[in-house]
Scaffold this motif. Structure first.
Motif, PDB file in Angstrom:
ATOM      1  N   ASN A 207      -8.409   5.688   7.515  1.00 19.08           N
ATOM      2  CA  ASN A 207      -9.017   4.544   8.212  1.00 19.08           C
ATOM      3  C   ASN A 207      -8.742   3.219   7.510  1.00 19.08           C
ATOM      4  O   ASN A 207      -9.230   2.180   7.926  1.00 19.08           O
ATOM      5  N   LYS A 208      -7.962   3.264   6.417  1.00 20.62           N
ATOM      6  CA  LYS A 208      -7.699   2.063   5.617  1.00 20.62           C
ATOM      7  C   LYS A 208      -6.281   1.555   5.847  1.00 20.62           C
ATOM      8  O   LYS A 208      -5.347   2.341   6.016  1.00 20.62           O
ATOM      9  N   PHE A 209      -6.166   0.222   5.840  1.00 23.02           N
ATOM     10  CA  PHE A 209      -4.858  -0.418   5.928  1.00 23.02           C
ATOM     11  C   PHE A 209      -4.440  -0.851   4.524  1.00 23.02           C
ATOM     12  O   PHE A 209      -5.178  -1.546   3.834  1.00 23.02           O
ATOM     13  N   VAL A 210      -3.248  -0.438   4.109  1.00 20.58           N
ATOM     14  CA  VAL A 210      -2.729  -0.771   2.773  1.00 20.58           C
ATOM     15  C   VAL A 210      -1.877  -2.023   2.886  1.00 20.58           C
ATOM     16  O   VAL A 210      -0.947  -2.086   3.706  1.00 20.58           O
ATOM     17  N   LYS A 211      -2.173  -3.025   2.057  1.00 20.24           N
ATOM     18  CA  LYS A 211      -1.420  -4.283   2.077  1.00 20.24           C
ATOM     19  C   LYS A 211      -0.300  -4.221   1.034  1.00 20.24           C
ATOM     20  O   LYS A 211      -0.559  -4.266  -0.165  1.00 20.24           O
ATOM     21  N   THR A 212       0.927  -4.088   1.492  1.00 25.98           N
ATOM     22  CA  THR A 212       2.086  -4.018   0.602  1.00 25.98           C
ATOM     23  C   THR A 212       2.594  -5.419   0.282  1.00 25.98           C
ATOM     24  O   THR A 212       2.156  -6.404   0.888  1.00 25.98           O
ATOM     25  N   ASN A 213       3.564  -5.501  -0.630  1.00 20.72           N
ATOM     26  CA  ASN A 213       4.141  -6.797  -1.014  1.00 20.72           C
ATOM     27  C   ASN A 213       4.867  -7.453   0.159  1.00 20.72           C
ATOM     28  O   ASN A 213       4.850  -8.672   0.303  1.00 20.72           O
TER      29      ASN A 213
END
Length: 374
Positions: free
Chosen positions: A231-237
């Motif tokens: 349910n989480k969005f991962v913020k990449t570079n």
């Protein structure tokens, strides 16, 4: 009259770090004081900003909060003053209850101590930050400055301040009354001009920027979905890079629109009429129309009216806002008859009595220009 100046700062990396710290401390102070006010209310007590300020002074002496001493104390005191103003505005039913400021959404700005602010050549002195280089096309007057704020727009740093200035009275044309009709197709139709002031959002430059913005937003959306973990969005570079580009595009579009409004209002004021007449638009009510809300927001009606008001005041031009129910579009500018069945889709006004055929917005601007003269 009080005039404002906004100049661009050119800080070093060390000065920029201190500026970001000042923004962070200002936000922390506001949130800390707001939390104290909420706790006081829950205990059935009335908040006292003076007692909160004294408690904050003690907090700064604690070992865990020594970092608050790295920035100007005036910056943090002003945050508490702003909170107090927000509460007063809430109690007068002028605004909503004060909310906590987030790092993501709150404006990146902080108050600068006015009595330590001075200019020498291309350098200005800011308390705790030091001597910062700046550049501007304005002449900076040597006087007392008030309400100075340092802000960051995502790309550049700015310093804004106000000062007292003598009114620049010019000779007005007593035979010229200007009527302005704001619209979506064109920004403004003026009774004395053959061509209306164009809608900047319909130009190729703005359309190209908006197309690029949509493309970047789709890219970010796809990357968020691809990097989703449960349910989480991962913020990449890569997402961070794209979001920075989007932020700068929004900044560019905003500056283009603001510049267009400034040029348009300046063009009107430079005619030096003895009065300017506009409709008293209910912009917040107009924004409730889901089909037109975006177009109205992009036109910046509120900002246009605000600029006309203060520029009229500075040049001693009479500014009149007629009632929003005044039938400026439905009234014939030639014979004065009112066409009650005129619809919004009718872009050309055709008078059944005198046979006048004229653009609907032009007709409204002529009626506004003649308002109250007969």
């Amino acid at each position: 009259m009080v005039k404002a100046r906004k100049i661009r700062l050119l800080p070093t990396k060390e000065q920029e770090i201190l500026m970001f710290k000042s923004i962070g401390c200002s936000r922390f102070t506001y949130n800390w004081a707001l939390n104290k006010c909420i706790l006081a209310y829950e205990q059935g007590e009335k908040y006292s900003m003076s007692s909160i300020r004294k408690e904050f002074t003690k907090l700064k002496k604690e070992e865990d909060f020594k970092w608050l001493n790295e920035v100007s104390n005036t910056t943090m005191v002003e945050s508490m003053r702003n909170l107090n103003k927000a509460f007063k505005s809430f109690f007068k039913n002028k605004s909503c209850y004060p909310k906590f400021k987030t790092k993501r959404k709150s404006s990146k700005s902080f108050y600068v101590r006015y009595d330590h602010l001075y200019f020498k050549g291309d350098i200005c002195n800011i308390e705790k930050i030091g001597k910062v280089r700046f550049k501007t096309n304005y002449k900076i007057p040597s006087c007392n400055y008030s309400n100075p704020y340092c802000s960051f727009d995502g790309k550049y740093w700015y310093l804004s301040f106000t000062f007292e200035d003598n009114e620049n009275q010019v000779e007005l044309n007593e035979d010229l009354s200007i009527g302005i009709d704001l619209g979506i197709k064109d920004l403004a139709t003026i009774n004395v001009l053959d061509k209306p002031i164009k809608n900047i959002n319909k130009t190729k430059r703005v359309k190209k920027l908006k197309k690029r913005l949509r493309r970047l937003q789709r890219q970010v959306s796809r990357k968020y979905e691809a990097n989703k973990e449960g349910n989480k969005f991962v913020k990449t570079n890569n997402i961070i890079k794209l979001e920075k580009q989007i932020k700068l595009l929004y900044r560019k579009l905003s500056n283009i629109r603001k510049n267009h409004i400034h040029q348009a209002t300046n063009k009107i004021i430079k005619m030096y009429p003895f009065r300017i007449v506009m409709e008293n638009l209910n912009v917040s009510g107009m924004m409730k129309n889901k089909h037109l809300s975006k177009a109205i927001a992009e036109q910046g009606f509120y900002e246009f009216i605000r600029q006309i008001k203060y520029k009229c005041e500075f040049n001693k031009i009479k500014f009149i806002q007629v009632d929003k129910f005044y039938p400026s579009s439905k009234t014939c500018s030639c014979c004065g008859s009112v066409k009650k069945d005129l619809k919004l889709k009718d872009r050309v006004y055709r008078c059944e009595k005198c046979g006048l055929e004229i653009d609907r917005d032009k007709n409204a601007s002529i009626n506004l220009g003649n308002y109250g003269l007969a």
